[in-house]
Structure formats: structure tokens, C-alpha cells
Design a protein around this motif. Structure first.
Motif, PDB file in Angstrom:
ATOM      1  N   UNK A  35     -12.352 -73.473 -63.314  1.00 13.15           N
ATOM      2  CA  UNK A  35     -13.506 -72.408 -62.661  1.00 13.15           C
ATOM      3  C   UNK A  35     -13.572 -71.270 -63.439  1.00 13.15           C
ATOM      4  N   UNK A  36     -14.538 -70.899 -63.754  1.00 11.56           N
ATOM      5  CA  UNK A  36     -14.928 -69.471 -64.247  1.00 11.56           C
ATOM      6  C   UNK A  36     -15.377 -68.501 -62.987  1.00 11.56           C
ATOM      7  N   UNK A  37     -14.590 -67.732 -62.615  1.00 14.37           N
ATOM      8  CA  UNK A  37     -14.989 -66.753 -61.716  1.00 14.37           C
ATOM      9  C   UNK A  37     -15.486 -65.189 -62.202  1.00 14.37           C
ATOM     10  N   UNK A  38     -16.670 -64.992 -61.617  1.00 15.42           N
ATOM     11  CA  UNK A  38     -17.260 -63.951 -62.117  1.00 15.42           C
ATOM     12  C   UNK A  38     -17.518 -62.682 -61.102  1.00 15.42           C
ATOM     13  N   UNK A  39     -16.825 -61.707 -61.084  1.00 16.08           N
ATOM     14  CA  UNK A  39     -17.284 -60.530 -60.035  1.00 16.08           C
ATOM     15  C   UNK A  39     -17.422 -59.390 -60.822  1.00 16.08           C
ATOM     16  N   UNK A  40     -17.829 -58.411 -59.798  1.00 16.61           N
ATOM     17  CA  UNK A  40     -18.362 -56.981 -60.531  1.00 16.61           C
ATOM     18  C   UNK A  40     -17.740 -55.928 -59.390  1.00 16.61           C
ATOM     19  N   UNK A  41     -17.417 -54.681 -59.977  1.00 20.70           N
ATOM     20  CA  UNK A  41     -16.944 -53.636 -59.206  1.00 20.70           C
ATOM     21  C   UNK A  41     -17.625 -52.284 -59.970  1.00 20.70           C
ATOM     22  N   UNK A  42     -17.860 -51.249 -59.089  1.00 15.63           N
ATOM     23  CA  UNK A  42     -18.271 -49.941 -59.609  1.00 15.63           C
ATOM     24  C   UNK A  42     -16.904 -49.049 -59.911  1.00 15.63           C
ATOM     25  N   UNK A  43     -17.096 -48.702 -61.239  1.00 13.94           N
ATOM     26  CA  UNK A  43     -15.830 -48.107 -61.731  1.00 13.94           C
ATOM     27  C   UNK A  43     -15.647 -46.726 -60.988  1.00 13.94           C
ATOM     28  N   UNK A  44     -16.795 -46.112 -60.832  1.00 10.02           N
ATOM     29  CA  UNK A  44     -16.780 -44.641 -60.378  1.00 10.02           C
ATOM     30  C   UNK A  44     -16.194 -44.588 -58.971  1.00 10.02           C
ATOM     31  N   UNK A  45     -15.960 -45.886 -58.300  1.00  7.47           N
ATOM     32  CA  UNK A  45     -15.759 -45.885 -56.987  1.00  7.47           C
ATOM     33  C   UNK A  45     -14.144 -45.820 -56.846  1.00  7.47           C
ATOM     34  N   UNK A  46     -13.563 -45.673 -57.914  1.00  4.50           N
ATOM     35  CA  UNK A  46     -11.849 -45.503 -57.917  1.00  4.50           C
ATOM     36  C   UNK A  46     -11.104 -46.834 -58.047  1.00  4.50           C
ATOM     37  N   UNK A  47     -10.052 -46.724 -57.980  1.00  2.00           N
ATOM     38  CA  UNK A  47      -9.106 -47.894 -58.324  1.00  2.00           C
ATOM     39  C   UNK A  47      -9.071 -48.773 -57.053  1.00  2.00           C
ATOM     40  N   UNK A  48      -9.529 -48.095 -55.925  1.00  6.35           N
ATOM     41  CA  UNK A  48      -9.655 -48.894 -54.523  1.00  6.35           C
ATOM     42  C   UNK A  48     -10.638 -50.139 -54.898  1.00  6.35           C
ATOM     43  N   UNK A  49     -11.800 -49.951 -55.694  1.00 12.60           N
ATOM     44  CA  UNK A  49     -12.830 -51.071 -55.871  1.00 12.60           C
ATOM     45  C   UNK A  49     -12.305 -51.973 -56.613  1.00 12.60           C
ATOM     46  N   UNK A  50     -11.200 -51.887 -57.231  1.00 12.98           N
ATOM     47  CA  UNK A  50     -10.480 -53.069 -58.151  1.00 12.98           C
ATOM     48  C   UNK A  50      -9.683 -53.847 -57.410  1.00 12.98           C
ATOM     49  N   UNK A  51      -9.386 -53.639 -55.973  1.00 15.12           N
ATOM     50  CA  UNK A  51      -8.778 -54.436 -55.211  1.00 15.12           C
ATOM     51  C   UNK A  51      -9.439 -55.908 -55.148  1.00 15.12           C
ATOM     52  N   UNK A  52      -8.707 -56.760 -54.755  1.00 15.14           N
ATOM     53  CA  UNK A  52      -9.126 -58.202 -54.529  1.00 15.14           C
ATOM     54  C   UNK A  52     -10.250 -58.245 -53.477  1.00 15.14           C
ATOM     55  N   UNK A  53      -9.860 -57.628 -52.547  1.00 15.37           N
ATOM     56  CA  UNK A  53     -10.840 -57.533 -51.230  1.00 15.37           C
ATOM     57  C   UNK A  53     -11.970 -56.881 -51.370  1.00 15.37           C
ATOM     58  N   UNK A  54     -12.015 -55.774 -52.503  1.00 13.83           N
ATOM     59  CA  UNK A  54     -13.137 -55.270 -52.782  1.00 13.83           C
ATOM     60  C   UNK A  54     -14.289 -55.371 -53.839  1.00 13.83           C
ATOM     61  N   UNK A  55     -13.630 -56.625 -54.404  1.00 14.19           N
ATOM     62  CA  UNK A  55     -14.374 -57.198 -55.661  1.00 14.19           C
ATOM     63  C   UNK A  55     -15.629 -57.821 -55.147  1.00 14.19           C
ATOM     64  N   UNK A  56     -16.902 -57.505 -55.805  1.00 15.46           N
ATOM     65  CA  UNK A  56     -18.174 -58.418 -55.367  1.00 15.46           C
ATOM     66  C   UNK A  56     -18.274 -59.622 -56.085  1.00 15.46           C
ATOM     67  N   UNK A  57     -18.260 -60.687 -55.432  1.00 17.77           N
ATOM     68  CA  UNK A  57     -18.264 -62.029 -55.900  1.00 17.77           C
ATOM     69  C   UNK A  57     -19.656 -62.162 -56.476  1.00 17.77           C
ATOM     70  N   UNK A  58     -19.733 -62.367 -57.893  1.00 21.94           N
ATOM     71  CA  UNK A  58     -21.122 -62.789 -58.679  1.00 21.94           C
ATOM     72  C   UNK A  58     -21.527 -64.214 -58.774  1.00 21.94           C
ATOM     73  N   UNK A  59     -20.517 -65.097 -59.011  1.00 25.46           N
ATOM     74  CA  UNK A  59     -20.544 -66.474 -59.233  1.00 25.46           C
ATOM     75  C   UNK A  59     -19.515 -67.333 -59.550  1.00 25.46           C
ATOM     76  N   UNK A  60     -19.356 -68.542 -59.107  1.00 22.53           N
ATOM     77  CA  UNK A  60     -18.473 -69.500 -59.497  1.00 22.53           C
ATOM     78  C   UNK A  60     -18.849 -70.627 -60.078  1.00 22.53           C
ATOM     79  N   UNK A  61     -18.525 -70.949 -61.395  1.00 16.95           N
ATOM     80  CA  UNK A  61     -18.978 -72.106 -62.238  1.00 16.95           C
ATOM     81  C   UNK A  61     -17.995 -72.940 -62.512  1.00 16.95           C
ATOM     82  N   UNK A  62     -18.131 -74.329 -62.640  1.00 17.57           N
ATOM     83  CA  UNK A  62     -17.123 -75.377 -63.142  1.00 17.57           C
ATOM     84  C   UNK A  62     -17.416 -75.571 -64.339  1.00 17.57           C
ATOM     85  N   UNK A  63     -16.579 -75.653 -65.371  1.00 15.00           N
ATOM     86  CA  UNK A  63     -16.823 -76.176 -66.785  1.00 15.00           C
ATOM     87  C   UNK A  63     -15.939 -76.966 -67.092  1.00 15.00           C
TER      88      UNK A  63
END
Length: 978
Positions: free
Chosen positions: A486-514
Motif C-alpha cells: 500500500x502506498x499512502x499519501x498524505x499532506x500537511x501545511x509546514x507553516x502550521x508547525x510541528x503539530x501538523x506533522x502528528x499522525x492525527x493531524x495529517x490530511x489523507x490524500x489517497x491510498x493505492x495498492x501496488x
């Protein structure tokens, strides 16, 4: 009706006659009756008025053909009416029932007056309580009558004793009125005093657990335990007297035991029983704890059933005897050959007997607290219920934390909802997320994810609209879930700080099976519309300001190889930032040199001297990679400089858009160091059994070090597959465990010779200094990181652990300090992404069915968990509206416009709720291809409907007066519809 007062109440404002039965309506009618009585100079108890109102409503509804009337006739008997000029009701009794009939009202009035109209003073073990007439008015009012001039002071004394201590006194006093109103006689008396004698104060001694303990040194002194918290206070009293012990608890303690009974059907009295045993040991008392436990449970349950649990205290008495007396009784019984029994003991053994002559003895009830059969039934039922709960937990794989969370939820909410209601809410929530899914993919539009990321970032950075550019980190990482890649793609805004890098704050973009992770297979798997959507040039609107966005790549080096289309680490040019040859990866600024190489063949063969120096990740004059160079190399149809194919996303990501991940750098470098240490430790110079003995001794030393630092999760043993019998490591040594493992007490000297041990220690300490310097985000120390990086590579080369360096060590010596100069390394840490991959594994195996559509279900659950970061329902709705439409003024939003858009959004969701419910993969039926087609059609219909209403969901170019430039000219200008 004789001896009754008829009062008409206007009920024309209520919808129907049936609504009059509602308890709230009865209360409103009762208040209207009391208001009418006060105008007439009379009053009555609220409970009596409510009872009369209920009777009036019942009488009205009992008629065969009740007529619609605007007035309700309420009849009050004269014995419940009283004058406002202190006239006492003649027929109110002065017994206990008369007091308890309005217990709640009396308690409220007395409790409100405690601080203002009652005072306490103590002198020489005597307490004087002074109370005003206003404080005692309710007691006088409901305890006196014209027929009997006695006043019951039991309730007064009980409240006062409860306010001071736990001893409940019984007191009765008589006041003769002589034909006049008793209250009228007592009113001129402004103050009433109560004297309590023989009251001893307790001194504070050593605490018992978290309880403060108060008792005296006297024999059999009461023990008072008090546990104070911010919200409540638990009070426990152990009062031994003669052969009986009284255990007194306040209502806070009782409610805690009842809370477990409401959920599990059992009373949790373990803490109370433990306190009783501790107190009994202090005075060497022998208690029958089983009898006490059952008596306490019965008292609590029976008190709850009889509505006496609202009292301030609860007292349970149990028999007790001294340990020495009990032992002496047993010894004396054993010593006598012909024991004698008293009359009570004979009755207990053979039953009640009566003499043939004389007076028949009076019957006395056996002092049995609870029936034995009932105790055994309750015990067996509790054991069965506990076993059923354990079976439920094991059968459905409920973790301890999950069961604890369920118990806490039930304790706070006091109820559970049906699974059907939860499924309905889940489907309604899933309908908010415009997820596009196929058999091997599930993803959302890129603009939708970017807006959600900015909304989350503003939760931590409120001045987000003051930035001229927002950097969006594009996190792409592969994980193995079962037998699926599974290839998991997520995004986050860097200017939001390190809190946006936490797993609960990541924005899921897509899941793909390869099938496998490589550039070509990823190119075939990723939908073309998904890639084109990401390639769209971007702007974002925050308030009234249009801010450009830049997409930055995140991930480990292997994912960067797939994205940029490189040959990989096994090629001659393994670095993804520069074109340094693999033989010269160790070269840094301190180790530059000239070397002679031979070029050409035959007559064209010639020898030239070239300079080998350090490289850069952004300076093309120092062999930095670029997309233009890649295009030229691919045009030659050769694998020169490590370029294998075109980048996965075209020209979306330049090589300067990627920054090294310090988490994977730390893991891989420590792995290399440990591998080299074990390889060198496996060289003993001996053979056969002697070699094995040395290896086993070193393994024992390493395992002892593991147990002291990281536990038994990581260990060493002999590699049996290797004929040379080397040392191999087993288990997972994650980042924080590596910090605990590579400490100063690591046994370098015990497993390595002196020179190698000293060099390995220096290498590890140098690398730890680099990691510490990387974490300095508050203040940049110019030149320090570069110095430490060059020293580390130099020490690693001189240590003798290995002759070459790895790509990560090359990056440390050439590029790490450059990244620190132009970027914040903490912004590209992938720890949250790795935790999110672990979460995906749990979601796949715990809450999805692989036979249906697991990728869609996992993506929906990720968005639901992301939404719950905002506990306010308005924030969740605002996030969904902004992510869909881009309309949300962070500074000041027009309330009317917000409400209208919210209504339009909710109506759109309700129309498509039925179709969106088919996309739920956890339904009872398998999703077929036809249903997936229906879902895709629903998404298209929603897009068309929004476009027709000019809400501009996916057409932001209509909102901004800008000219869209091609990707090759300017890749980050504005959103455009792909």
C-alpha cells in the motif's frame, strides 16, 4: 367538592390535552396555582400542588369525550392550605413521615442558610451551635401542629451533626403553645442554641495511602479518613465501640460504588473493604469481612431502592472481637473435655427450644443480615457476569484501553446507543467526504486536501494569512499490510508547525495498492486524473488574501528514488541530490583530491586528471541534480548519472523540493554502525568450538546490556545459517530505543579490541552530537553542524569499521548542513507518517473486510478521526464547507451568509445521503462494480450541481483575476480545473 378550594388555570397555550401529562407541563401548572394562591394571601406545599394538578389532568382526560377547554380546574383541600402570616397547618403530623415528605425542599433551605444563619464554637470539648429563627423556620413549620404541641428536632440535630461530624443524635423536645400559634411564639426569639457535650477532637497522624488520617492515641479511638480532590471529597469513619464496629461513609463514596453497578451490575467495594481491614489491624480486631461486605452491599442497594441514598451519610455496623480474646476463647474451648454452652449458643446449634413448664420465652429474630441463599445467588451471578464480560473482550479482541474507554463513556454519558444509530451517523459523516475510489485506490481531490490542511494548520498558527507563501508537504510512503503493498499519501501545511506533522493531524490524500514499489508500477497504478490534479498550479484564499502555495516532497530516500525516476542505491550514482560517483561518496570539503583517469579506447585512449571535490544539492556547478539535466540524459537513451526514467509527477517536484528525513537518517546510520560492530566482533581468529565459545560469551554480554536498556524486545544470537557462526541481531530497534541502546555504558571494550572499541565509541558519540544539533530549532549556530558532519565522516572513515560510506553518510558529509541553512530540518521529520502507517495496519486488520473495499473504508475512517480533532460541531461543519468550497473568512465571517451556506450544504448532503450510503464498505452486502459506478455518478452529479449554483467548488480560477501559466513556466500560480 366540600372543604376544597377550586382554582382555574389557563391552559390554552398548550397544543393538546395529551401534552398536559408531561412532567414539565405539570410543574408549570403548579407554579401558576401557587402564584394565584399568593395573590389570595395563601400558600401550599409544592408537592401537594403538583399532586392536585396531576389529579386534575387525569380527571379531565378520563372523560369519554373531553372538551377542549381553556381553563383547568385544580382542587386543593383546605388541610394543605396555609396562610402567609405564619399560620401552621392544623392536620400536618409531627412524625418522621411528615418531615421526610418534603425532604428535598428542607435540605435546600437549610443548606442555603448554613453559611449565613448558623455558627459553631468549641470550648473544652463542648460545641455550641447557634441558629437563627430563619434557619429553623422550615423545621418549625412542618413539625408543629395545633393538635399536638411537640416539635421533632431529630432532623435539625441530624443536619447539624452531619455538618460537623458523622454521629447521628436522637433528640425530641416539647414546646407547649397554650392555644396560640407556636411559630408566632417562637418568632420573637432571634437566636436558638444547641449544646453538644463530650465531643473529642481528633489529631492528624500518618496518612493511609492517599487518605489523611485523624485519630487519638486512646484505646479504640475513632479513625477518620479524608481524601480531598479538586472536584469531591471522600470521607470514611471507623468507629469501634465494645464488640461492634460502625463504618460510616459519605454519599460521594456511595455514589462511586453505585456507578460500577449501573454499568456492570456489581458493586465495587474493594477499596472500602481494604480500608476496613487496615483499620481493624490497627486495633487488633477480628472482623468477618465476608459478612460485612454483604451487609454493605445490601445497605447500599436497599437504600438506593428506598430512595434513602440521597442522605449525606451511610452507616453499617458489624460485629468485632479482639484477636487475643478470640484466641483465648478457642484455647479454653479446646482445653475443656466437657464444654458447656449458654442458652443462646444451644439455640443457635439445635434451633429454638421451649421448656415444658414455666413461662414461654419470647421470640427473638435471628440476627441474620442477608439470607444465605440470596448471598450465594448474588455471588454466582456476579461471577457469571464477569466471566461473560471477559469472554466478550477476548472474542471480539477488545484491548484493555478500548474497554476502559467504553466504561468511562458509559459512566459519563449514562447510556449507549444502538449499532443501527451509529451506522446511520457514520454514513451521514462519510457523505461529507468527496472520496473517489476504484478497486485499487481511494483518494480525494488535491484542492480539497490542501484546504483541509490549511484549516488544520490555522488551529495552531492563527496568523496564517500573513504568509506570502504556504508550503504543503507531500508525504508519500509505502507500507506492507499483510500481503498487500500500500502506498499512502498524505499532506500537511509546514507553516502550521510541528503539530501538523502528528499522525492525527495529517490530511489523507489517497491510498493505492501496488504489486511492487517502483516508478513504472506506480505510474500505472496512480490514476491519471489524480496525477493531473496534483500538477495543477495553485493559489489558496484565506480571508481576503490570495496566497500562493508550494508543494514540497516528503519521505525517505527510497520513495524519492521512485518519484524522481532514479536508478537507485545500487547504481554508480546512488545519491539523489548530486551526481557523485559511488567510489567518491566519502569525499567532503576536507578530503578533496585530484585523480587520474583513462578515457577512450585504442588510439583515442588518453589519460586526464580530474578534481574530485564535495558536492551540493542546489548548486549546479557542484554537480547538483536538476530536471533539465535528467531530460538531456534520457534523450541519449543511456543510464548515465543514475537517471532511469522520467519523474513520476513530471516537473511538479524539482530536486530542491525534497529535504532529507532526519528520522530515517538516524535509523539507517545507527543500523550501519551496529552491523559493522557485530561484524568486527564476530572475527575471533579462532575456529570450531573455541570460536563458538567466544561468540557465545559476547552474545551474553550484549543481551545483558539489552535487558538493562531496552528490555528483551531486542536480542542477539548466533546466526545458524552462516557457516562462519557470526553474531546477528533480532527484533525491532526503533528510534527512541536506539537512544537508550547506544549509551556510554555500551560494552565496546568487552566485544571489540582496544583500537576498534575506541574508534567505535568516538563514531557513535560524534553522530549523537549531530542529532542533538539537528534538534536546535530555536537558535541556529552557524557552522556548528557543518563542523560536526565533517568530523563524523572523517572519524567513520578512520575507525576501520568499513572502507566505504553509505548514501546517508555521504548526505551527512555534503548536504545536511546545506539543508539546515535553507530549511528547518524539523519540518520534514517523518515520524508522524510512520505512525500513520502503523495505524493503517490496525485499521486494515481490525475494522475492514478485505473481500469488500478496504481502501475506501480506511480512508473514510482517517477523515472521521481527523474531523474529531475539532470537538465543536460548528468547527467541523466549517472545515467541511471550507474544504469543499473554499469559502470561509478566518478573520470575520458573515453570520447570515454562513447560515445560508450551511443550509445549502446540509440539504445537498441529505439529497445524496441515500446514494452515499452505498459507498460504505462495512455494510452487510459486498459492493459490486455497478454500485461503485453509482457512487461515481453521484460525485459527478454533486459537482455539476455545485457548478450550476456558481459555488465554485473546483473552479477557483473564477474567483481570482489571474492568468494561468503552463506548468513548465510557473508551477505554483493558481488552482485550475484539470
Amino acid at each position: 367538592m366540600k372543604n376544597a378550594l377550586k382554582i382555574g388555570v389557563d391552559v390554552s397555550t398548550y397544543a393538546s390535552l395529551e401534552s398536559l401529562k408531561d412532567p414539565g407541563v405539570i410543574g408549570e401548572i403548579s407554579k401558576k396555582v401557587i402564584d394565584i394562591l399568593e395573590k389570595k394571601g395563601q400558600t401550599a406545599r409544592l408537592s401537594a400542588v403538583e399532586k392536585a394538578s396531576i389529579n386534575a389532568v387525569s380527571l379531565l382526560l378520563s372523560k369519554k369525550k373531553p372538551r377542549t377547554s381553556t381553563f383547568l380546574s385544580v382542587y386543593l383541600t383546605t388541610n394543605v392550605l396555609e396562610s402567609l402570616c405564619d399560620t401552621v397547618v392544623p392536620t400536618v403530623s409531627s412524625d418522621d413521615n411528615g418531615i421526610e415528605s418534603d425532604n428535598h425542599e428542607s435540605q435546600n433551605s437549610s443548606s442555603d442558610s448554613h453559611n449565613r444563619q448558623i455558627s459553631f464554637s468549641m470550648r473544652n470539648e463542648v460545641i455550641q451551635v447557634d441558629a437563627t429563627f430563619e434557619y429553623l423556620f422550615d423545621y418549625f413549620k412542618y413539625s408543629l401542629s395545633k393538635n399536638s404541641g411537640s416539635m421533632n428536632l431529630e432532623k435539625i440535630v441530624y443536619d447539624i451533626c452531619t455538618y460537623i461530624c458523622f454521629s447521628r443524635a436522637q433528640m425530641f423536645a416539647c414546646v407547649h403553645a397554650g392555644g396560640k400559634s407556636v411559630i408566632g411564639i417562637l418568632r420573637p426569639i432571634s437566636n436558638f442554641s444547641f449544646i453538644f457535650k463530650s465531643i473529642k477532637s481528633l489529631t492528624e497522624v500518618q496518612s493511609m495511602k492517599e487518605f489523611a488520617q485523624y485519630r487519638n492515641k486512646d484505646d479504640l479511638s475513632p479513625i477518620l479518613l479524608i481524601r480531598e480532590t479538586i472536584e469531591e471529597t471522600d470521607v470514611f469513619q471507623f468507629y469501634p465501640c465494645s464488640n461492634v464496629v460502625e463504618i460510616t461513609l459519605n454519599n460521594v463514596f456511595v455514589k462511586k460504588t453505585l456507578s460500577s453497578f449501573d454499568i456492570l451490575g456489581t458493586l465495587d467495594i474493594d477499596e472500602i473493604s481494604n480500608l476496613v481491614r487496615r483499620c481493624a489491624l490497627i486495633y487488633d480486631l477480628k472482623l468477618d469481612t465476608s459478612v460485612f461486605d454483604e451487609a454493605l452491599k445490601t445497605k447500599i442497594l436497599f437504600g438506593c431502592a428506598s430512595s434513602t441514598c440521597n442522605s449525606c451519610v451511610l452507616t453499617v455496623a458489624t460485629k468485632a472481637e479482639r484477636v487475643d480474646e478470640a484466641c483465648s476463647d478457642v484455647d479454653q474451648t479446646l482445653a475443656n473435655d466437657s464444654p458447656t454452652f449458654s442458652e443462646e449458643e444451644i439455640d443457635a446449634i439445635v434451633g429454638r427450644t421451649y421448656t415444658t413448664r414455666g413461662v414461654k420465652r419470647s421470640y427473638e429474630e435471628d440476627p441474620i443480615v442477608v439470607e444465605p441463599n440470596r448471598n450465594m445467588y448474588r455471588h454466582n451471578k456476579m461471577m457469571k457476569d464477569k466471566r461473560d464480560l471477559l469472554h466478550l473482550k477476548d472474542t471480539h479482541y477488545l484491548t484493555d484501553s478500548a474497554l476502559k474507554a467504553i466504561v468511562q463513556y458509559v459512566q459519563s454519558k449514562k447510556k449507549l446507543f444502538s449499532i443501527k444509530e451509529i451506522e446511520r451517523l457514520r454514513k451521514r459523516t462519510n457523505s461529507k467526504f468527496p472520496i473517489i475510489h476504484t478497486k485499487t485506490s481511494a483518494y480525494v481531490r488535491f484542492e480539497y486536501a490542501v484546504r483541509a490542511a490549511i484549516f488544520v494548520a490555522r488551529k495552531y498558527e492563527h496568523k496564517l494569512d500573513q504568509f506570502d507563501m504556504l508550503n504543503i508537504r507531500f508525504n508519500m510512503d509505502g507500507t506492507l499490510i499483510g500481503n498487500k503493498h500500500i502506498v499512502a499519501i498524505s499532506i500537511n501545511c509546514i507553516e502550521g508547525g510541528n503539530q501538523c506533522q502528528a499522525a492525527k493531524n495529517l490530511i489523507p490524500l489517497g491510498l493505492f495498492e501496488v504489486q511492487k514499489e517502483n516508478t513504472e508500477l506506480l505510474r500505472q497504478t496512480l490514476p491519471l486524473e489524480f496525477v493531473n490534479d496534483i500538477k495543477s498550479v495553485k493559489y489558496i484564499s484565506i480571508g481576503a488574501k490570495n496566497i500562493s502555495t508550494r508543494v514540497r516532497l516528503g519521505g525517505d530516500l527510497m520513495n524519492a528514488v521512485y518519484v524522481y525516476g532514479l536508478a537507485g542505491f545500487s547504481s554508480n550514482y546512488p545519491c539523489i541530490f548530486c551526481t557523485q560517483h559511488k567510489d567518491d561518496l566519502h569525499v567532503t570539503d576536507d578530503t578533496e583530491y585530484d585523480k587520474t583517469v583513462t578515457e577512450g579506447k585504442g588510439k583515442n585512449k588518453q589519460t586526464v586528471t580530474i578534481h574530485v571535490g564535495s558536492t551540493s544539492y542546489h548548486d549546479s556547478t557542484k554537480r547538483a541534480r536538476s530536471l533539465a539535466e535528467q531530460t538531456l540524459c534520457l534523450a541519449k537513451n543511456t543510464n548515465e548519472l543514475g537517471y532511469k526514467c522520467e519523474p513520476l509527477f513530471g516537473d511538479l517536484f524539482d530536486y530542491q523540493d525534497y529535504c532529507v528525513d532526519t528520522l530515517h537518517m538516524k535509523l539507517r546510520v545507527f543500523d550501519v554502525i551496529l552491523k559493522d560492530i557485530l561484524t568486527y566482533a564476530s572475527r575471533t581468529g579462532k575456529y570450531g568450538a573455541e570460536h563458538v565459545a567466544i561468540i557465545e560469551r559476547k552474545i551474553k554480554i550484549l543481551n545483558q546490556h539489552c535487558e538493562r536498556t531496552v528490555g528483551k524486545r531486542f536480542f542477539f544470537q548466533i546466526e545458524t545459517d552462516d557457516k562462519n557462526k557470526t553474531i546477528s541481531s533480532h527484533g525491532k530497534l526503533s528510534g527512541h530505543l536506539q537512544d537508550l541502546f547506544f549509551v556510554d555504558s555500551f560494552p565496546y571494550d568487552d566485544i571489540l579490541n582496544d583500537d576498534i572499541a575506541k574508534s567505535a565509541r568516538i563514531v557513535v558519540n560524534k553522530f549523537k552530537e549531530i542529532l542533538v544539533e539537528v534538534k536546535h530549532t530555536s537558535m541556529r549556530r552557524k557552522g556548528v553542524l557543518k563542523r560536526l558532519s565533517l568530523e563524523f565522516v572523517k572519524e567513520f572513515r578512520q575507525s576501520g569499521l568499513r572502507t566505504t560510506v553509505t548514501p546517508y553518510i555521504h548526505i551527512i558529509g555534503n548536504h545536511l548542513f546545506e539543508f539546515d541553512e535553507f530549511n528547518n530540518l524539523g519540518d520534514y521529520n517523518m515520524q508522524g507518517v510512520e505512525k500513520n502507517n502503523d495505524l493503517l495496519s490496525r485499521l486494515y486488520f481490525s475494522s475492514t473486510n478485505p473481500a469488500k473495499n478496504p481502501l475506501l473504508t480506511m480512508l473514510q475512517k482517517l477523515f472521521r478521526m481527523l474531523e474529531m480533532n475539532f470537538q465543536d460541531e460548528k468547527e467541523r461543519e466549517a472545515m467541511a464547507r471550507f474544504a469543499r468550497t473554499g469559502v470561509y473568512d478566518f478573520a470575520e465571517e458573515d453570520s447570515s451568509e454562513s447560515e445560508s451556506r450551511s443550509e445549502d450544504h446540509s440539504s445537498s448532503l441529505s439529497e445524496n445521503e441515500g446514494a452515499d450510503e452505498q459507498s460504505e464498505s462495512e455494510s452487510e452486502e459486498t459492493i459490486s462494480t455497478s454500485k461503485r459506478g453509482v457512487v461515481d455518478e453521484v460525485v459527478d452529479e454533486v459537482d455539476d450541481e455545485i457548478d450550476s449554483e456558481k459555488s465554485e467548488v473546483w473552479a477557483p480560477e473564477k474567483r481570482f483575476p489571474i492568468k494561468v501559466a503552463p506548468c513548465s513556466q510557473n508551477r505554483f500560480k493558481s488552482f485550475r480545473r484539470s
